[in-house]
Design a protein around this motif. Structure first.
Motif, PDB file in Angstrom:
ATOM      1  N   ALA A   1       0.747  -0.990   0.290  1.00 17.76           N
ATOM      2  CA  ALA A   1      -0.157  -0.542  -0.020  1.00 17.76           C
ATOM      3  C   ALA A   1       0.773   1.283  -0.122  1.00 17.76           C
ATOM      4  N   PRO A   2       1.949   1.631   1.026  1.00 21.67           N
ATOM      5  CA  PRO A   2       2.697   2.627   0.776  1.00 21.67           C
ATOM      6  C   PRO A   2       3.583   3.395  -0.087  1.00 21.67           C
ATOM      7  N   ILE A   3       4.340   2.244  -0.338  1.00 19.49           N
ATOM      8  CA  ILE A   3       5.029   1.902  -1.730  1.00 19.49           C
ATOM      9  C   ILE A   3       4.232   1.692  -3.732  1.00 19.49           C
ATOM     10  N   VAL A   4       3.453   1.445  -3.550  1.00 23.64           N
ATOM     11  CA  VAL A   4       2.976   0.885  -4.753  1.00 23.64           C
ATOM     12  C   VAL A   4       1.925   2.218  -4.818  1.00 23.64           C
ATOM     13  N   GLU A   5       1.254   3.005  -3.951  1.00 26.71           N
ATOM     14  CA  GLU A   5       0.568   4.647  -4.046  1.00 26.71           C
ATOM     15  C   GLU A   5       1.476   5.144  -3.670  1.00 26.71           C
ATOM     16  N   GLY A   6       2.743   5.442  -2.747  1.00 22.77           N
ATOM     17  CA  GLY A   6       3.317   6.414  -2.431  1.00 22.77           C
ATOM     18  C   GLY A   6       3.783   6.561  -3.028  1.00 22.77           C
ATOM     19  N   LEU A   7       5.057   5.449  -3.091  1.00 23.22           N
ATOM     20  CA  LEU A   7       6.569   5.799  -3.934  1.00 23.22           C
ATOM     21  C   LEU A   7       6.502   5.713  -4.936  1.00 23.22           C
ATOM     22  N   LEU A   8       5.899   4.862  -6.157  1.00 23.20           N
ATOM     23  CA  LEU A   8       6.155   4.649  -6.932  1.00 23.20           C
ATOM     24  C   LEU A   8       5.785   5.214  -7.769  1.00 23.20           C
ATOM     25  N   PRO A   9       4.646   5.792  -8.536  1.00 29.97           N
ATOM     26  CA  PRO A   9       4.132   7.206  -8.824  1.00 29.97           C
ATOM     27  C   PRO A   9       5.536   8.169  -8.916  1.00 29.97           C
ATOM     28  N   LEU A  10       6.304   8.658  -8.310  1.00 25.27           N
ATOM     29  CA  LEU A  10       7.586   9.728  -7.860  1.00 25.27           C
ATOM     30  C   LEU A  10       8.478   9.279  -8.601  1.00 25.27           C
ATOM     31  N   LEU A  11       9.219   7.548  -9.023  1.00 24.84           N
ATOM     32  CA  LEU A  11      10.228   7.045  -8.866  1.00 24.84           C
ATOM     33  C   LEU A  11      11.132   8.176 -10.033  1.00 24.84           C
ATOM     34  N   PRO A  12      10.070   7.873 -11.469  1.00 25.66           N
ATOM     35  CA  PRO A  12      10.696   8.693 -12.311  1.00 25.66           C
ATOM     36  C   PRO A  12      11.180  10.135 -12.664  1.00 25.66           C
ATOM     37  N   ARG A  13      10.421  10.864 -11.484  1.00 22.64           N
ATOM     38  CA  ARG A  13      11.256  11.654 -11.446  1.00 22.64           C
ATOM     39  C   ARG A  13      12.599  11.923  -9.830  1.00 22.64           C
ATOM     40  N   LEU A  14      13.289  10.640  -9.642  1.00 20.46           N
ATOM     41  CA  LEU A  14      13.536  10.857  -8.406  1.00 20.46           C
ATOM     42  C   LEU A  14      14.744  10.511  -8.432  1.00 20.46           C
ATOM     43  N   THR A  15      14.517   9.589  -9.755  1.00 17.27           N
ATOM     44  CA  THR A  15      15.605   8.302 -11.206  1.00 17.27           C
ATOM     45  C   THR A  15      16.587   9.141 -10.939  1.00 17.27           C
ATOM     46  N   THR A  16      15.703   9.867 -12.310  1.00 17.27           N
ATOM     47  CA  THR A  16      16.479  10.950 -12.993  1.00 17.27           C
ATOM     48  C   THR A  16      17.796  11.738 -12.637  1.00 17.27           C
ATOM     49  N   ARG A  17      17.650  12.494 -10.954  1.00 16.04           N
ATOM     50  CA  ARG A  17      17.678  12.710 -10.018  1.00 16.04           C
ATOM     51  C   ARG A  17      19.517  11.966  -9.306  1.00 16.04           C
ATOM     52  N   HIS A  18      18.586  10.982  -9.025  1.00 15.84           N
ATOM     53  CA  HIS A  18      19.400  10.391  -7.420  1.00 15.84           C
ATOM     54  C   HIS A  18      19.637   8.795  -7.936  1.00 15.84           C
ATOM     55  N   ARG A  19      20.477   8.622  -7.440  1.00 10.92           N
ATOM     56  CA  ARG A  19      20.523   6.920  -7.405  1.00 10.92           C
ATOM     57  C   ARG A  19      19.990   6.218  -6.188  1.00 10.92           C
ATOM     58  N   LEU A  20      18.655   6.156  -6.318  1.00  7.98           N
ATOM     59  CA  LEU A  20      18.410   5.986  -5.113  1.00  7.98           C
ATOM     60  C   LEU A  20      18.364   3.904  -4.636  1.00  7.98           C
ATOM     61  N   VAL A  21      18.143   4.217  -3.831  1.00 10.18           N
ATOM     62  CA  VAL A  21      18.078   2.569  -2.761  1.00 10.18           C
ATOM     63  C   VAL A  21      16.995   2.486  -1.348  1.00 10.18           C
ATOM     64  N   LEU A  22      16.170   1.128  -1.576  1.00  4.25           N
ATOM     65  CA  LEU A  22      14.924   1.089  -0.838  1.00  4.25           C
ATOM     66  C   LEU A  22      15.632   0.486  -0.190  1.00  4.25           C
ATOM     67  N   ALA A  23      15.912   0.110   1.994  1.00  2.00           N
ATOM     68  CA  ALA A  23      16.394  -0.892   2.520  1.00  2.00           C
ATOM     69  C   ALA A  23      15.520  -1.029   3.164  1.00  2.00           C
ATOM     70  N   SER A  24      15.037  -2.496   3.206  1.00  5.92           N
ATOM     71  CA  SER A  24      14.022  -2.832   4.518  1.00  5.92           C
ATOM     72  C   SER A  24      14.240  -4.368   4.680  1.00  5.92           C
ATOM     73  N   VAL A  25      13.487  -3.809   6.025  1.00 10.16           N
ATOM     74  CA  VAL A  25      14.254  -5.110   7.256  1.00 10.16           C
ATOM     75  C   VAL A  25      13.090  -6.690   7.354  1.00 10.16           C
ATOM     76  N   ARG A  26      13.613  -7.724   6.467  1.00 15.53           N
ATOM     77  CA  ARG A  26      12.776  -8.432   6.850  1.00 15.53           C
ATOM     78  C   ARG A  26      12.541  -9.050   7.917  1.00 15.53           C
ATOM     79  N   ASP A  27      10.740  -9.834   8.471  1.00 16.90           N
ATOM     80  CA  ASP A  27      10.752 -10.629   9.147  1.00 16.90           C
ATOM     81  C   ASP A  27      10.732 -11.694   9.266  1.00 16.90           C
ATOM     82  N   PRO A  28      11.739 -12.859   9.665  1.00 15.21           N
ATOM     83  CA  PRO A  28      11.371 -14.693  10.005  1.00 15.21           C
ATOM     84  C   PRO A  28      10.306 -14.602   9.767  1.00 15.21           C
ATOM     85  N   GLU A  29      10.066 -14.348  10.952  1.00 12.99           N
ATOM     86  CA  GLU A  29       8.489 -14.471  11.808  1.00 12.99           C
ATOM     87  C   GLU A  29       7.273 -15.137  10.228  1.00 12.99           C
TER      88      GLU A  29
END
Length: 438
Positions: A342-370
């Protein structure tokens, strides 16, 4: 006010007159004597208004360590004082609650040490110093209101810095950095390098690195040396929204992100790169930018201490606006968030074309082993186990889909468990720096 000693003496003394011929008169006499002694005791007790307090000690401490503060108690009156003092802090400060008993002569000072073992990072404040002044007989005491005690309490706040277990990885990461850092000057120019110095030609140097103009000026053969680019920009963006409150093991996801951001910031500072910090959810919680490496890193660590998860939806549009309003210099932007659809697809994904043309992007997420554990059915599965496994498989599939969408947009995704998360984020930075792709 009377003390327990007064109550004990009354309990022992009042029954005794019952053995005498005139018990009522004797009882009244005992009560009168005891009451008079208590009144005399409280009149002789030193005035609390004559007590002066000041505090010093540790102002910062890493979570998991112990801090101490010293409270100096001064008797400014002309009589002796018997004081009982309790130094109260917020519960998460982990203060020693043992009361202190002091005997101060006229004009004398004494020091009281409070040991603090905080259980949470952030600002932990001293709440109140409660004072009692006893008489010499110990039958009664003076004590002022809670508001008065709070007014005379010296203000003090202990900043508890976040836990930094990834600190143990620094020697390993710095050793990798030195392989291609400025301490190892290369003979030839390559991707991600910049000019360093001119030096005399030696056998084995690449003839393509000879600087002919400088050689003509010095009447000797000199070559150019190169080193990895410095003064690159690294921006750590910490998502403090509702997803950061999810617990991974026994700590919030935000704590794991702070640990990884600290390791990355220290490593980038050692490489002479500029490190900025932006922490936000629906509003910007903290921003650290500008200043030299030596002054910025302590400010960055201190600002991370005050971060707490907020139960609101993260506004990635606000984050994009903050990143795009800066200068046009390219930067490595590391976004510490969750791979939730929900937050990534609706919030971040539409903004990526503008951000990736200006900066190198890394998204870091902690995986829950549970989640992965729940996806495996036990040998004797119940209906509840089947439903849990199906839900876990669905969550893992959504996570994989979101990761694929991000990678299609040119985003580097770090999806690691808590144990290797900070190390992997730093390895991505080292890989990009070695390749000259910051």
């Amino acid at each position: 006010m009377v003390t327990r000693r007064f109550a004990l003496l009354m309990a022992l003394g009042v029954p005794l007159p019952a053995l005498l011929p005139s018990p009522w008169l004797s009882t009244l006499a005992v009560l009168g004597v005891m009451t008079g002694a208590a009144l005399l005791d409280v009149l002789v007790a030193g005035p609390l208004s004559a007590v002066s307090l000041r505090r010093d000690g540790d102002a910062t401490v890493w979570l998991g360590n112990t801090a101490t503060t010293t409270l100096t108690v001064a008797n400014t009156s002309e009589r002796s004082m018997w004081l009982r003092l309790r130094d109260r802090w917020v519960p998460s400060a982990g203060a020693d609650r043992t009361p202190h008993l002091l005997h101060l002569s006229a004009g004398e000072e004494s020091q009281v040490t409070t040991t603090l073992t905080p259980t949470r990072h952030g600002d932990r404040a001293a709440v109140r110093v409660t004072l009692r002044s006893y008489g010499p007989l110990g039958l009664a005491y003076r004590q002022r209101s809670q508001r008065w005690n709070e007014a005379v309490t010296p203000k003090w706040t202990l900043r508890v810095l976040p836990r930094f277990p990834a600190r143990r990885l620094l020697p390993e990461k710095l050793a990798k950095l030195r392989v291609f850092d400025g301490s190892v000057v290369t003979r030839g120019r390559g991707q991600g390098t910049e000019f360093d110095v001119l030096r005399e030609y030696v056998v084995g140097d690449d003839v393509r690195s000879i600087d002919w103009r400088a050689s003509a000026r010095t009447h000797d053969v000199v070559v150019r040396t190169w080193r990895p680019e410095r003064d690159r920009r690294v921006v750590c963006v910490l998502d403090t929204g509702r997803t950061s409150a999810a617990r991974i093991g026994d700590e919030p996801r935000l704590d794991a992100a702070i640990d990884a951001a600290l390791l990355l910031a220290v490593l980038a500072s050692k490489a002479d790169d500029r490190v900025d910090l932006l922490a936000m959810d629906s509003v910007v919680r903290t921003r650290v930018e500008g200043g030299g490496h030596r002054t910025k890193l302590p400010r960055l660590i201190s600002s991370l201490a005050a971060l707490e998860p907020a139960l609101v939806e993260t506004d990635f549009g606000l984050a994009a606006g903050e990143l795009l309003r800066r200068d046009h210099k390219r930067a490595l932007v590391v976004i510490f968030s969750a791979l939730d659809a929900a937050p990534i697809v609706e919030g971040l994904l539409p903004l990526l074309p503008r951000l990736t043309t200006r900066h190198r992007l890394v998204l870091a997420s902690v995986r829950d082993p549970e989640t992965a554990r729940l996806a495996h059915l036990p040998a004797e599965a119940t209906a509840e186990d089947v439903h849990l496994a199906a839900a876990a498989e669905l969550a893992l599939a959504e996570r994989t889909r979101v990761r694929a969408l991000l990678e299609q947009q040119g985003v580097i995704v770090v999806d690691e468990p808590r144990e290797t998360f900070a190390s992997k984020v730093s390895d991505v930075y080292l890989m990009l720096k070695a390749a000259g792709r910051l």
